[in-house]
Design a protein around this motif. Structure first.
Motif, PDB file in Angstrom:
ATOM      1  N   ARG A 152       1.602   2.521   2.387  1.00  0.00           N
ATOM      2  CA  ARG A 152       0.776   3.043   3.484  1.00  0.00           C
ATOM      3  C   ARG A 152       1.627   3.849   4.464  1.00  0.00           C
ATOM      4  O   ARG A 152       1.233   4.916   4.916  1.00  0.00           O
TER       5      ARG A 152
ATOM      6  N   THR B  18       2.647  -8.321   2.506  1.00  0.00           N
ATOM      7  CA  THR B  18       1.485  -9.186   2.336  1.00  0.00           C
ATOM      8  C   THR B  18       0.754  -8.918   1.024  1.00  0.00           C
ATOM      9  O   THR B  18      -0.035  -9.736   0.572  1.00  0.00           O
TER      10      THR B  18
ATOM     11  N   ASP C 103       8.026  -3.259   9.455  1.00  0.00           N
ATOM     12  CA  ASP C 103       6.652  -3.755   9.597  1.00  0.00           C
ATOM     13  C   ASP C 103       6.748  -5.279   9.557  1.00  0.00           C
ATOM     14  O   ASP C 103       7.075  -5.850   8.526  1.00  0.00           O
TER      15      ASP C 103
ATOM     16  N   THR D 232       2.929  -9.502   9.182  1.00  0.00           N
ATOM     17  CA  THR D 232       2.685 -10.862   8.680  1.00  0.00           C
ATOM     18  C   THR D 232       3.818 -11.823   8.987  1.00  0.00           C
ATOM     19  O   THR D 232       3.601 -13.021   9.050  1.00  0.00           O
TER      20      THR D 232
HETATM   21  C1  LIG Z   1      -2.169  -6.881   7.700  1.00  0.00           C
HETATM   22  C2  LIG Z   1      -1.002  -5.982   7.567  1.00  0.00           C
HETATM   23  C3  LIG Z   1      -1.012  -4.691   8.083  1.00  0.00           C
HETATM   24  C4  LIG Z   1      -2.229  -4.048   8.654  1.00  0.00           C
HETATM   25  O1  LIG Z   1      -2.771  -4.726   9.724  1.00  0.00           O
HETATM   26  P1  LIG Z   1      -4.228  -4.247  10.207  1.00  0.00           P
HETATM   27  O2  LIG Z   1      -4.326  -4.835  11.567  1.00  0.00           O
HETATM   28  O3  LIG Z   1      -5.203  -4.802   9.227  1.00  0.00           O
HETATM   29  O4  LIG Z   1      -4.214  -2.771  10.211  1.00  0.00           O
HETATM   30  C5  LIG Z   1       0.123  -3.915   7.993  1.00  0.00           C
HETATM   31  N1  LIG Z   1       1.235  -4.386   7.412  1.00  0.00           N
HETATM   32  C6  LIG Z   1       1.285  -5.621   6.893  1.00  0.00           C
HETATM   33  C7  LIG Z   1       2.548  -6.082   6.245  1.00  0.00           C
HETATM   34  C8  LIG Z   1       0.175  -6.458   6.944  1.00  0.00           C
HETATM   35  O5  LIG Z   1       0.204  -7.686   6.416  1.00  0.00           O
END
Ligand SMILES: *Cc1c(COP(=O)(O)O)cnc(C)c1O
Length: 299
Positions: A26, A73, A98, A101
């Motif tokens: 993403r 995740t 990121d 989680t």
């Molecule tokens: C859930 C998640 C996201 C996205 O979070 P949203 O609030 O649903 O946009 C991004 N990165 C990771 C690793 C996630 O687990």
């Protein structure tokens, strides 16, 4: 994610993104869509990022930013970050992670690891309603931001405006920027208070114990962990399915009849694994017992 992309990258910049699941992908899609020259460094889904391969790509590309997902995740992998930021810094890059989680479910050592940029979400292990995305920005990243050649292509996420909004703009002045969801700020404050009351390390241990208990309870039903014990993301356990299980049908019945949502596999793991989240308040043995009892009924 977007806050990092729009503030710290510009069209024509180079970025290196480790892709070992949906969320690395993403980020790479996002930076690419902004005209950033994006080098995706792919790794097998279910395995961690191989440091040597990532470092070789950094050496070759000489990017402005390196991005790695802390808790994938989509695959259940927790990434060891030791040494990564140092390497990126030595090559003149910012290091971004990121930790949506992982934050408060497993160690996220922003300062010790030397992370410049990180983003999370309130709705995972922080155990809060969805709606806010906490971010962190290092001094090094602020300096890099100040050297931008082009305006930030976002009003809402503009770092300069946001710094002024929280009173760290020039001269400590505070300036109106947008109307914040103060209800969510109260919710986050309460969630953080509960985390401090429990103790962060106790909370990490609780997530680990719940995941280990889940794996132990699911084994007799024929479910085997996908990820090696050395790099499991405790808040999100991925399990290989027993032979012959009509996995989508069983997940559908668990949701409809038992109000339990189990995640399916994504990408190359679709139909091959289940993803079971035990995050925040859900990281408890009683929750596992409820799932296992429901699953035994369904099977
Ligand atoms: C859930 C998640 C996201 C996205 O979070 P949203 O609030 O649903 O946009 C991004 N990165 C990771 C690793 C996630 O687990």
């Amino acid at each position: 994610m977007e806050f990092i992309a729009v503030n710290f990258l510009e069209p024509g910049d180079r970025a290196v993104v480790a892709v070992h699941g949906v969320f690395g992908m993403r980020m790479a899609n996002l930076t690419e869509s902004m005209g950033v020259e994006t080098r995706r460094v792919p790794f097998e889904w279910g395995k961690p990022v191989d440091r040597d391969i990532l470092f070789a790509a950094i050496d070759e590309v000489r990017p402005k930013l390196v991005h790695v997902v802390s808790g994938e995740t989509s695959t259940g992998v927790y990434q060891d970050m030791a040494g990564m930021a140092d390497f990126a810094h030595q090559r003149g890059a910012l290091f971004s992670i990121d930790c949506v989680t992982s934050l408060s479910g497993m160690p996220v050592e922003i300062d010790r690891w030397g992370v410049d940029l990180a983003f999370s979400g309130t709705q995972k292990c922080l155990g809060c309603p969805p709606g806010l995305s906490p971010v962190t920005v290092s001094e090094r990243a602020v300096k890099s931001f100040e050297g931008r050649r082009t305006p930030v292509p976002s009003f809402y996420l503009n770092l300069k405006e946001l710094l002024a909004y929280v009173g760290t703009g020039k001269g400590g002045a505070r300036a109106y920027h947008h109307t914040a969801p103060v209800n969510m700020v109260y919710a986050l404050n309460e969630a953080l208070r509960l985390i401090l009351e429990e103790g962060l390390e106790v909370r990490w241990q609780r997530h680990q114990s719940a995941a280990e208990y889940l794996i132990g309870q699911m084994k007799p039903l024929g479910f085997e962990p996908l990820v090696d014990a050395s790099c499991r993301l405790h808040p999100l356990t991925t399990l290989r399915l027993p032979e012959g299980l009509d996995e989508a049908a069983v997940r559908g019945r668990l949701l409809k009849e038992d109000d339990i949502e189990v995640g399916g596999g994504l990408g190359p793991l679709a139909g091959k694994i289940w993803r079971i989240g035990l995050m925040g308040e859900n990281a408890r043995p009683e929750v596992v017992d409820r799932l296992v009892a429901a699953l035994q009924r369904q099977l």
